[in-house]
Design an enzyme around this catalytic site. Structure first.
Site, PDB file in Angstrom:
ATOM      1  N   HIS A 356     -11.870 -23.150 -13.297  1.00 31.03           N
ATOM      2  CA  HIS A 356     -10.625 -22.846 -14.019  1.00 31.03           C
ATOM      3  C   HIS A 356     -10.154 -21.409 -13.870  1.00 31.03           C
ATOM      4  O   HIS A 356      -9.194 -21.012 -14.528  1.00 31.03           O
ATOM      5  CB  HIS A 356     -10.782 -23.128 -15.508  1.00 31.03           C
ATOM      6  CG  HIS A 356     -10.958 -24.573 -15.844  1.00 31.03           C
ATOM      7  ND1 HIS A 356      -9.908 -25.411 -16.143  1.00 31.03           N
ATOM      8  CD2 HIS A 356     -12.067 -25.337 -15.901  1.00 31.03           C
ATOM      9  CE1 HIS A 356     -10.363 -26.626 -16.391  1.00 31.03           C
ATOM     10  NE2 HIS A 356     -11.674 -26.602 -16.255  1.00 31.03           N
ATOM     11  N   LYS A 544       0.739 -17.370 -25.421  1.00 31.51           N
ATOM     12  CA  LYS A 544      -0.501 -17.606 -24.684  1.00 31.51           C
ATOM     13  C   LYS A 544      -1.463 -16.478 -25.020  1.00 31.51           C
ATOM     14  O   LYS A 544      -1.076 -15.521 -25.709  1.00 31.51           O
ATOM     15  CB  LYS A 544      -0.244 -17.645 -23.175  1.00 31.51           C
ATOM     16  CG  LYS A 544       0.610 -16.460 -22.644  1.00 31.51           C
ATOM     17  CD  LYS A 544       0.909 -16.588 -21.170  1.00 31.51           C
ATOM     18  CE  LYS A 544       2.076 -17.493 -20.848  1.00 31.51           C
ATOM     19  NZ  LYS A 544       1.705 -18.774 -20.289  1.00 31.51           N
ATOM     20  N   ARG A 545      -2.731 -16.588 -24.542  1.00 33.33           N
ATOM     21  CA  ARG A 545      -3.653 -15.476 -24.742  1.00 33.33           C
ATOM     22  C   ARG A 545      -3.041 -14.180 -24.208  1.00 33.33           C
ATOM     23  O   ARG A 545      -2.295 -14.194 -23.225  1.00 33.33           O
ATOM     24  CB  ARG A 545      -4.985 -15.757 -24.002  1.00 33.33           C
ATOM     25  CG  ARG A 545      -5.843 -16.812 -24.641  1.00 33.33           C
ATOM     26  CD  ARG A 545      -6.244 -16.452 -26.040  1.00 33.33           C
ATOM     27  NE  ARG A 545      -7.174 -15.337 -26.072  1.00 33.33           N
ATOM     28  CZ  ARG A 545      -8.483 -15.443 -26.148  1.00 33.33           C
ATOM     29  NH1 ARG A 545      -9.048 -16.644 -26.186  1.00 33.33           N
ATOM     30  NH2 ARG A 545      -9.261 -14.376 -26.198  1.00 33.33           N
ATOM     31  N   LYS A 550      -1.484 -11.898 -17.471  1.00 34.90           N
ATOM     32  CA  LYS A 550      -0.378 -12.750 -17.937  1.00 34.90           C
ATOM     33  C   LYS A 550       0.895 -11.923 -18.158  1.00 34.90           C
ATOM     34  O   LYS A 550       1.968 -12.459 -18.356  1.00 34.90           O
ATOM     35  CB  LYS A 550      -0.776 -13.492 -19.210  1.00 34.90           C
ATOM     36  CG  LYS A 550      -1.921 -14.493 -18.989  1.00 34.90           C
ATOM     37  CD  LYS A 550      -2.297 -15.213 -20.270  1.00 34.90           C
ATOM     38  CE  LYS A 550      -3.545 -16.074 -20.140  1.00 34.90           C
ATOM     39  NZ  LYS A 550      -3.279 -17.387 -19.538  1.00 34.90           N
ATOM     40  N   THR A 652      -0.769 -24.446 -18.638  1.00 36.05           N
ATOM     41  CA  THR A 652      -0.419 -25.780 -19.146  1.00 36.05           C
ATOM     42  C   THR A 652       0.728 -25.680 -20.148  1.00 36.05           C
ATOM     43  O   THR A 652       1.467 -26.643 -20.328  1.00 36.05           O
ATOM     44  CB  THR A 652      -1.639 -26.461 -19.809  1.00 36.05           C
ATOM     45  OG1 THR A 652      -2.356 -25.497 -20.569  1.00 36.05           O
ATOM     46  CG2 THR A 652      -2.557 -27.068 -18.760  1.00 36.05           C
ATOM     47  N   LYS A 656       4.263 -28.013 -21.050  1.00 38.39           N
ATOM     48  CA  LYS A 656       4.703 -28.427 -22.392  1.00 38.39           C
ATOM     49  C   LYS A 656       6.149 -28.004 -22.630  1.00 38.39           C
ATOM     50  O   LYS A 656       6.968 -28.775 -23.143  1.00 38.39           O
ATOM     51  CB  LYS A 656       3.794 -27.814 -23.471  1.00 38.39           C
ATOM     52  CG  LYS A 656       2.365 -28.333 -23.418  1.00 38.39           C
ATOM     53  CD  LYS A 656       1.391 -27.480 -24.220  1.00 38.39           C
ATOM     54  CE  LYS A 656      -0.040 -27.816 -23.812  1.00 38.39           C
ATOM     55  NZ  LYS A 656      -1.012 -26.778 -24.186  1.00 38.39           N
TER      56      LYS A 656
END
Ligand code: 26V
Length: 811
Positions: A356, A544-545, A550, A652, A656
């Site tokens: 992952h 998100k985290r 990111k 992910t 969504k």
């Protein structure tokens, strides 16, 4: 299917209430009403659960066991009712009792036993396995404390324990008759008998593993699978009065605490590996308990271990459960008398591994000394695996010592878990096309050339039952009205919604639905944080985290840039925007915590500024979790997926958002690429460096953040704002971020992608002004989101990796 009408439900509920509480329903507290409903639904489920298990046993169906350190389930009541097909009946019945179902559902504590994407994926997979009728089980740890609760105090993240079991958990059943014993430490005595080596583990410490089972209800198909989570308890006779009488009371307490520590808390890091002994203990604890119970069940059900791999598939979710491999070897050889060769064949055919992340700092490797000391027999088995593997490498790559050293399972004083997972599995997969290619071409290239057929891709997915049917009922209704109901069981059928994308009345409806969801979120934000936001502004969302790769920082810099522009020209013509952030930082991740402080400081400054307050607002929502995501995602206009290309394995939340009609602002990273391929360039906003450019920088260097900054007046201005007191009177406060970007030449290229990001947002502004165009684009996104249902993903795992039998062939 449960066939129940409103009146029967009402009666059942009233009866259950009296049974549990022995008092008047009219005087009851909301919590007791919730508990009654939970218990009643569990009763309904139990019979189906027994039937499913019985049917699996009788048919000797191949069982899948999904081993994961994390299952991020969120709340269960609403989705269980939905999957049972009785949510409406239940709502109506409770209405007549003056009870509001939604508010009872809101009382449930999130089951937050995961960090982020990896744990939520495991939860979506459970839902899809049950809904496709695949005999699939989850296996993990019942952490007493889940992922910490985030509080924002004076703009900074503060962590509080997540005591999710405080008011009990109606969904779990403790299975005291299914306990296993897990052994740590000690030594291994080796002797030989009749030419066969015997290994006896002695002087070990025993820990009792107690399973708690949670039902996983499939969608309207009578299937109830099991999630089994293990809890660590002392073995009672080792904590008895004899130790007290010997005056060893403190020692006994110490033992009890050290055992219970194993399942006490979820590690809140998801990207920095630290070789913590307790984490290794957690891993072996649930893996050993899980494998032992699988084998016990298999034998009790008449199975012959020689065919184990034909009847059992074990999936290893990232490297965390990799010890499944040596543990299965141990049991087959030491307890069941198999030869090495036979045990190895069975083990390899049984196990499959998913990677992952390619972040080097997240790869697990355990110091040999720690490992040997904690798991002496398991270490011996890994040593032997490594010896045999290296022998093969020697024969194939004569004299290529570097390569052999690179590929070894044990090297430089460490046990390398990814290497162990690869050699001990028959399948290795990445989680999106680009990620799987990078694994093959870069990170795992040596292994790919050695085992080309093991490597494959399984692009992630999300369960459309939770992320569309449950969280966006109005959009679901519109889909039913336009394309019928087949998409519920066959999510790919959503494609036929594309033919409605041009229709004005559908565009109107999409607009209204989004606006209603935005109003609902605005209410949540007002209640939680007292901030009033404008439902007619663009809801521009990054949840998100918090992590450097990111790039929440890129988003923050953009907002700072807009603010500066507005200060210069308060009449600047832009569509009003609300920037919404949420996410947790690992407690020890300094820069991530600074990023939160920056965002909250920007919010503080901008939201107070009366000059520009109608144009932009910034919200950082506290304590992001599954339930909050269910409120945020259906209300988003724009989904920010802006990681440095190559770093986000899949993502992910991108799926969504798309399924809920948000448009995506994205780099060509992870599954964003596949989203772009689905909707076409005209229906997504792509920006930033591509894979080749990023990899070129990593390989050949040449990135110079100062140069990029100095050649762009906007960047000069906003980086300066980090250190000139604009967002904090303490000028030192954001200096670490400034230095990260410039002095340390930020490895995630935030400044480099800035210009292209701004330009992409100008395209967003333009598109949003054309209401019809925007809704058309949203409709196309929704129509193409079916492929990202985890039903598709699980179908691929089941057919290509697990060899499962199916009840329903849905796709
Ligand atoms: C790694 C570590 C490292 C040691 C400390 C504890 C810990 C806990 C979790 C992890 C796993 C990190 C990997 C991860 O979460 N990857 C995410 O997986 C998602 C599902 O495949 C994917 O969508 C995201 O892109 C990816 O970042």
């Amino acid at each position: 299917m449960i066939n129940i009408d409103k009146n029967t439900f009402k009666k059942d509920y009233e009866k259950k209430f009296i049974e549990m509480h022995g008092s008047e329903l009219s005087l009851a507290s909301p919590q007791s009403k919730y508990e009654t409903l939970g218990a009643l639904i569990r009763d309904y489920v139990v019979e189906m659960w027994l039937n499913t298990t019985r049917r699996y046993n009788e048919n000797h169906d191949k069982q899948v066991y999904y081993f994961s350190m994390e299952f991020l389930l969120g709340r269960l009541l609403g989705n269980t009712l939905l999957n049972l097909g009785i949510r409406d009946v239940c709502r109506d019945a409770l209405d007549e009792l003056n009870i509001d179902l939604d508010s009872l559902e809101d009382l449930e504590q999130d089951q937050g036993l995961g960090n982020g994407g990896l744990g939520r994926l495991a939860a979506c997979f459970l839902d899809s396995m049950a809904s496709l009728g695949i005999p699939g089980n989850g296996c993990g740890i019942r952490y007493k404390y889940g992922f910490f609760e985030q509080k924002i105090i004076e703009g900074s993240q503060v962590e509080a324990p997540d005591n999710w079991l405080r008011s009990g958990n109606v969904w779990e059943i403790r299975k005291a008759d299914k306990v296993e014993v897990v052994k740590f430490g000690g030594e291994v005595k080796v002797d030989s008998f009749n030419g066969r080596m015997n290994f006896t583990h002695i002087n070990y410490e025993s820990v009792l593993a107690v399973p708690y089972d949670t039902p996983v209800v499939g969608y309207e198909n009578d299937v109830v699978n099991t999630l089994r989570l293990w809890s660590a308890e002392p073995i009672s006779n080792e904590f008895d009065f004899s130790s007290f009488s010997r005056g060893e009371f403190l020692k006994a307490i110490e033992y009890k605490n050290s055992v219970e520590a194993i399942s006490q808390v979820l590690y809140p890091e998801d990207s920095f590996y630290e070789g913590k002994r307790l984490r290794l203990k957690q891993q072996y604890f649930f893996v050993s308990a899980g494998v032992q119970s699988i084998i016990r069940h298999y034998k009790n059900n008449g199975g012959n271990l020689k065919n184990f791999d034909e009847k059992v598939a074990i999936h290893i979710n990232d490297t965390h459960p990799t010890l499944v491999i040596p543990e299965l070897m141990r049991i087959l050889m030491d307890e069941e008398g198999f030869s090495w060769e036979d045990a190895w064949r069975i083990t390899k055919n049984t196990c499959a591994y998913t990677n992952h992340t390619i972040l080097a700092e997240a790869l697990e490797k355990w110091p040999v000394d720690m490992f040997k000391n904690l798991l002496p027999r398991i270490y011996m088995i890994i040593e032997e695996m490594n010896r045999r593997f290296c022998e093969k490498l020697w024969n194939k790559y004569i004299g290529q010592w570097d390569k052999i050293h690179r590929m070894a399972v044990i090297a430089d004083g460490y046990v390398k878990m990814a290497h162990l997972a690869i050699i001990g599995s028959h399948s290795v997969n990445g989680v999106a096309k680009l990620h799987s290619e990078i694994l093959k071409k870069q990170e795992m290239a040596d292994f790919y050339y050695y085992y080309p057929r093991k490597f494959n891709n399984k692009t992630n997915g999300i369960t459309h039952r939770r992320w569309l049917l449950k969280s966006n009922p109005q959009l679901t209704e519109l889909l039913k009205e336009t394309i019928g109901t087949s998409f519920i069981k066959h999510p790919m059928d959503m494609e036929s919604f594309e033919s409605y994308a041009d229709k004005e009345h559908v565009q109107e409806r999409l607009y209204e639905i989004k606006r209603n969801n935005k109003l609902k979120l605005a209410e949540v934000i007002k209640n939680k944080q007292g901030i009033i936001i404008d439902p007619d502004s663009i809801f521009d969302v990054q949840v998100k985290r918090i992590h450097a790769y990111k790039r929440q920082l890129l988003n923050a810099l953009r907002i700072m840039n807009i603010y500066s522009d507005l200060l210069e020209n308060p009449n600047m013509d832009i569509v009003p925007r609300t920037f919404i952030f949420a996410g947790k930082a690992a407690p020890g991740y300094f820069l991530a915590k600074k990023t939160i402080e920056l965002i909250t400081s920007i919010a503080e400054k901008i939201n107070k500024d009366t000059l520009i307050r109608d144009k932009i607002k910034v919200v950082f929502l506290e304590n992001y979790n599954v339930s909050l995501a269910e409120d945020i995602i259906p209300a988003a206009d724009l989904s920010e997926q802006i990681s440095t290309t190559t770093k986000e394995a899949s993502g992910t939340s991108n799926m969504k958002f798309m399924m809920n009609g948000a448009l995506t602002m994205a780099t060509l990273d992870g599954a964003n690429i596949e989203i772009r391929d689905e909707v076409g360039d005209d229906n997504i906003f792509i920006f930033g460096m591509n894979e080749r450019e990023v990899l070129d920088y990593y390989k050949n260097g040449g990135y110079n953040a100062w140069e990029v900054c100095n050649s762009d007046s906007r960047l000069r201005r906003i980086t300066n704002d980090l250190i000139n007191g604009q967002y904090s009177s303490d000028r030192e406060k954001f200096k670490p971020l400034y230095e990260h970007l410039l002095t340390y030449n930020d490895e995630f290229f935030v400044l480099k992608d800035f210009d292209s990001y701004i330009k992409a947002h100008e395209r967003v502004d333009k598109a949003y002004r054309d209401k019809h165009l925007w809704q058309k684009m949203a409709a196309i996104n929704i129509a193409h989101s079916g492929i990202f249902s985890s039903d598709r993903t699980i179908y691929e795992y089941a057919t290509a990796i697990w060899g499962s039998s199916f009840l329903y062939k849905n796709l």
